[in-house]
Scaffold this motif. Sequence first.
Motif, PDB file in Angstrom:
ATOM      1  N   PHE A  49      37.769  60.032  45.820  1.00  0.00           N
ATOM      2  CA  PHE A  49      38.561  58.808  45.700  1.00  0.00           C
ATOM      3  C   PHE A  49      38.841  58.545  44.226  1.00  0.00           C
ATOM      4  CE2 PHE A  49      39.418  54.247  45.809  1.00  0.00           C
ATOM      5  CZ  PHE A  49      40.177  54.127  46.970  1.00  0.00           C
ATOM      6  N   PRO A  50      40.044  58.060  43.862  1.00  0.00           N
ATOM      7  CA  PRO A  50      40.380  57.862  42.446  1.00  0.00           C
ATOM      8  C   PRO A  50      39.616  56.711  41.803  1.00  0.00           C
ATOM      9  CG  PRO A  50      42.132  57.000  43.855  1.00  0.00           C
ATOM     10  CD  PRO A  50      41.181  57.732  44.755  1.00  0.00           C
ATOM     11  N   SER A  51      39.535  56.735  40.484  1.00  0.00           N
ATOM     12  CA  SER A  51      38.858  55.678  39.715  1.00  0.00           C
ATOM     13  C   SER A  51      39.854  54.544  39.486  1.00  0.00           C
ATOM     14  CB  SER A  51      38.356  56.239  38.379  1.00  0.00           C
ATOM     15  OG  SER A  51      37.425  57.268  38.585  1.00  0.00           O
ATOM     16  N   ILE A  52      39.887  53.606  40.428  1.00  0.00           N
ATOM     17  CA  ILE A  52      40.884  52.534  40.366  1.00  0.00           C
ATOM     18  C   ILE A  52      40.276  51.135  40.440  1.00  0.00           C
ATOM     19  CG2 ILE A  52      42.733  53.957  41.335  1.00  0.00           C
ATOM     20  CD1 ILE A  52      42.234  52.585  44.033  1.00  0.00           C
ATOM     21  N   PHE A  53      38.946  51.029  40.492  1.00  0.00           N
ATOM     22  CA  PHE A  53      38.327  49.712  40.635  1.00  0.00           C
ATOM     23  C   PHE A  53      38.079  49.073  39.269  1.00  0.00           C
ATOM     24  CE2 PHE A  53      36.976  51.889  44.567  1.00  0.00           C
ATOM     25  CZ  PHE A  53      37.516  51.006  45.483  1.00  0.00           C
ATOM     26  N   GLY A  54      38.311  47.756  39.216  1.00  0.00           N
ATOM     27  CA  GLY A  54      38.050  47.019  37.996  1.00  0.00           C
ATOM     28  C   GLY A  54      36.565  46.863  37.741  1.00  0.00           C
ATOM     29  N   ASN A  55      36.221  46.453  36.527  1.00  0.00           N
ATOM     30  CA  ASN A  55      34.810  46.358  36.151  1.00  0.00           C
ATOM     31  C   ASN A  55      34.099  45.150  36.740  1.00  0.00           C
ATOM     32  OD1 ASN A  55      34.080  48.555  34.012  1.00  0.00           O
ATOM     33  ND2 ASN A  55      36.164  47.931  33.549  1.00  0.00           N
ATOM     34  N   ASN A  56      34.854  44.263  37.384  1.00  0.00           N
ATOM     35  CA  ASN A  56      34.206  43.138  38.062  1.00  0.00           C
ATOM     36  C   ASN A  56      33.883  43.457  39.519  1.00  0.00           C
ATOM     37  OD1 ASN A  56      36.899  43.305  38.693  1.00  0.00           O
ATOM     38  ND2 ASN A  56      37.234  41.099  38.781  1.00  0.00           N
ATOM     39  N   GLY A  83      31.372  45.427  42.043  1.00  0.00           N
ATOM     40  CA  GLY A  83      30.030  45.997  42.045  1.00  0.00           C
ATOM     41  C   GLY A  83      29.897  47.209  42.945  1.00  0.00           C
ATOM     42  N   GLN A  84      28.673  47.723  42.998  1.00  0.00           N
ATOM     43  CA  GLN A  84      28.386  48.967  43.718  1.00  0.00           C
ATOM     44  C   GLN A  84      28.782  48.914  45.185  1.00  0.00           C
ATOM     45  OE1 GLN A  84      24.148  50.074  44.323  1.00  0.00           O
ATOM     46  NE2 GLN A  84      24.671  52.038  43.384  1.00  0.00           N
ATOM     47  N   HIS A  85      28.608  47.746  45.805  1.00  0.00           N
ATOM     48  CA  HIS A  85      28.952  47.591  47.221  1.00  0.00           C
ATOM     49  C   HIS A  85      30.182  46.707  47.412  1.00  0.00           C
ATOM     50  CE1 HIS A  85      25.332  49.723  48.365  1.00  0.00           C
ATOM     51  NE2 HIS A  85      24.624  48.927  47.581  1.00  0.00           N
ATOM     52  N   GLY A  86      31.019  46.654  46.380  1.00  0.00           N
ATOM     53  CA  GLY A  86      32.263  45.907  46.485  1.00  0.00           C
ATOM     54  C   GLY A  86      32.143  44.435  46.208  1.00  0.00           C
ATOM     55  N   GLU A  87      30.960  43.976  45.782  1.00  0.00           N
ATOM     56  CA  GLU A  87      30.801  42.556  45.459  1.00  0.00           C
ATOM     57  C   GLU A  87      31.585  42.242  44.189  1.00  0.00           C
ATOM     58  OE1 GLU A  87      27.113  44.654  43.737  1.00  0.00           O
ATOM     59  OE2 GLU A  87      28.500  44.852  45.441  1.00  0.00           O
ATOM     60  N   LEU A  88      32.174  41.052  44.151  1.00  0.00           N
ATOM     61  CA  LEU A  88      32.959  40.629  42.993  1.00  0.00           C
ATOM     62  C   LEU A  88      32.060  39.859  42.047  1.00  0.00           C
ATOM     63  CD1 LEU A  88      36.209  39.507  44.868  1.00  0.00           C
ATOM     64  CD2 LEU A  88      35.720  41.700  43.762  1.00  0.00           C
ATOM     65  N   LYS A 119      36.357  51.966  37.415  1.00  0.00           N
ATOM     66  CA  LYS A 119      35.260  52.565  38.168  1.00  0.00           C
ATOM     67  C   LYS A 119      35.801  53.391  39.326  1.00  0.00           C
ATOM     68  CE  LYS A 119      31.928  48.805  37.318  1.00  0.00           C
ATOM     69  NZ  LYS A 119      31.094  47.781  37.986  1.00  0.00           N
ATOM     70  N   GLY A 120      35.028  54.407  39.710  1.00  0.00           N
ATOM     71  CA  GLY A 120      35.397  55.248  40.846  1.00  0.00           C
ATOM     72  C   GLY A 120      34.237  55.451  41.785  1.00  0.00           C
ATOM     73  N   SER A 121      34.235  56.593  42.461  1.00  0.00           N
ATOM     74  CA  SER A 121      33.246  56.852  43.509  1.00  0.00           C
ATOM     75  C   SER A 121      31.830  57.012  42.976  1.00  0.00           C
ATOM     76  CB  SER A 121      33.647  58.111  44.285  1.00  0.00           C
ATOM     77  OG  SER A 121      33.781  59.218  43.397  1.00  0.00           O
ATOM     78  N   LEU A 122      31.660  57.315  41.688  1.00  0.00           N
ATOM     79  CA  LEU A 122      30.317  57.447  41.135  1.00  0.00           C
ATOM     80  C   LEU A 122      29.659  56.092  40.918  1.00  0.00           C
ATOM     81  CD1 LEU A 122      30.868  60.292  38.495  1.00  0.00           C
ATOM     82  CD2 LEU A 122      30.384  60.452  40.946  1.00  0.00           C
ATOM     83  N   ASP A 123      30.478  55.042  40.836  1.00  0.00           N
ATOM     84  CA  ASP A 123      29.957  53.689  40.614  1.00  0.00           C
ATOM     85  C   ASP A 123      30.042  52.807  41.851  1.00  0.00           C
ATOM     86  OD1 ASP A 123      29.654  54.046  37.655  1.00  0.00           O
ATOM     87  OD2 ASP A 123      31.829  54.251  37.764  1.00  0.00           O
TER      88      ASP A 123
END
Length: 572
Positions: A467-474, A476-481, A492-496
């Motif tokens: 999956f591409p690295s497209i998530f912002g830094n806000n 979290g690991q389980h999608g929490e904002l 962030k991507g799949s490693l985070d």
Amino acid sequence: MKEIVTVQVGDFANFVGSHFWNFQDELLGLAGNPSADSVFKNQDLNMDVLYRTGETQQGIPSYTPRLLSINLRGSLGSMSSRGTLYTEVASTTPDVVTWTGRVSTQASEPYKRNLFLQRLYEEEESLNMINEIRGSNNGSQSEYEDKDITECLENGVQFWTDYSKVHYHPRSLYELNGVWAHVEEFDNYGIGRDSFAWAAQGEEIGDRLRFFVEECDHIQGFQFVVDDSGGFSAVASEFLENIVDEYTNIPVLLYAVQGSGSRTNLQSRKRAVLEDLHDAVSFSRLSSYCKLIVPVGLPSLSKSKASRFLHIEDAKHYHSSAVYAAALHSISLPFRMVPVGPTADACSVSGAVDVHGVVQMLSGQGRQNMVSVLDVAMPAPALTGEQNELSLLEILQPLTPQIAEDVEDMQAIEHMTVHGALASEGHRASVGEVKDTVDAAFRCANTRPMFCHLSVALSPLPIPLPFPSIFGNNVGQHGELMSGQITNSSPKGSLDIHSIPMAARLRSSSIVLPLLESKLRNLHQFGIQRGAAGAELLRSWGFGQEELVEMEEMLSKMVAALHPPQLSSDSD
């Protein structure tokens, strides 16, 4: 069981499909992984709805998508058109019977596997070796680290197969004869119509589809994903016309997808007319052969409200297709939910419905509207908490272009899916909590639909390695904002990120009127009225005046069906 057969037509459609099937593969892997999060162990999802069981030539059981993918020749990169489960020895000496002269062969170098595909291949070889040598549990360790793989994909995806981690059946991948990817233009309806002759290629495609349909016990529908930015919509229309004739009682749910920036930015008037006519003709033709059409694809996903927590590069189809695939995964979850009784609070899913049910719900009530808007919240916010500025309903944003905002439609119908939702302190919310929160949000909303069907699942969207690295830094690991200032600026991507909560919605509403009116206006202005700038172009595409008038009448009816009823002007 009610099966679904998926059809992907065109390059961008297959980019979307590659991510979609990666999600399914990840769910299957997590369900059988003892160390995985327990939420994935009992998902109450019947994956046989999308997958078929089979056996390879070596007698090894296989589990492959019930899929037919159609694309140009040369679009599969390093993957064979027979997939990866079945070996195929290609003949290097052509068997020419009627030609007695010299024969020369032009061959291009095959594409090499990237780091991700190389590691997949090594892991498969290692697993096969372990299976052959019982008692050995020491497989070869791959030399490619996860970080190297994600960087390789982020900077080097050329084909949708570059990040596909799924095995495909030999009948799934079809390359159109006579048109080569990256060599010839395939950018408008006329080219697609000219290049695809049903007599020459349609029968083979039809046979492949028939193979998947006939092994179904009770097919619930076709899930079509069509690249609507070029000639593929013409190919899909020809194919759909024959499907509708042969499978009269099977509903077709069609997603017409376009990649961000697929239209020319600095364009001549001639090019603008061509693209406007293509979009009008394509929409009219595709919608005439399906029960429900969902236009998907924003001109700039990166600048849209849907990317509030994302970092998208519009030029990368690898990025935008991941968002659209996540939305398609979420909205289709109810099609494979295991039905449960009325006491759903103790279960992991609620609100199962099949393709026919959704189509009837959105297109068969009141106005007979067959065009739906797709919205997404990625990731969906926690149900409560200070960091949540907007409610679940307010944060849903459209992925359908050219729609109206702040329009109150008292006859609107909605189908919404929420899965993997988080509660206030990072704990996963129960099915009952999600339903109560959505009900409360509707009670507080300024506008509400005439009817809304809600489906809920506990399992979130898993984020697979490619999956591409497209998530912002806000995020979290389980999608929490997360609240507060985050200094690190790299996405962030799949490693985070391991998983995220999702919400998606299909809306049958008059908000789609601007899109329909635009297509009707362009067809009339550029193609039908006297002296129209595109009249000759449409003739070259094979359309006569009578056929164009029928398209105009169809679009006019769709517009009229959505216009609010006029109030009587009679006074007392």
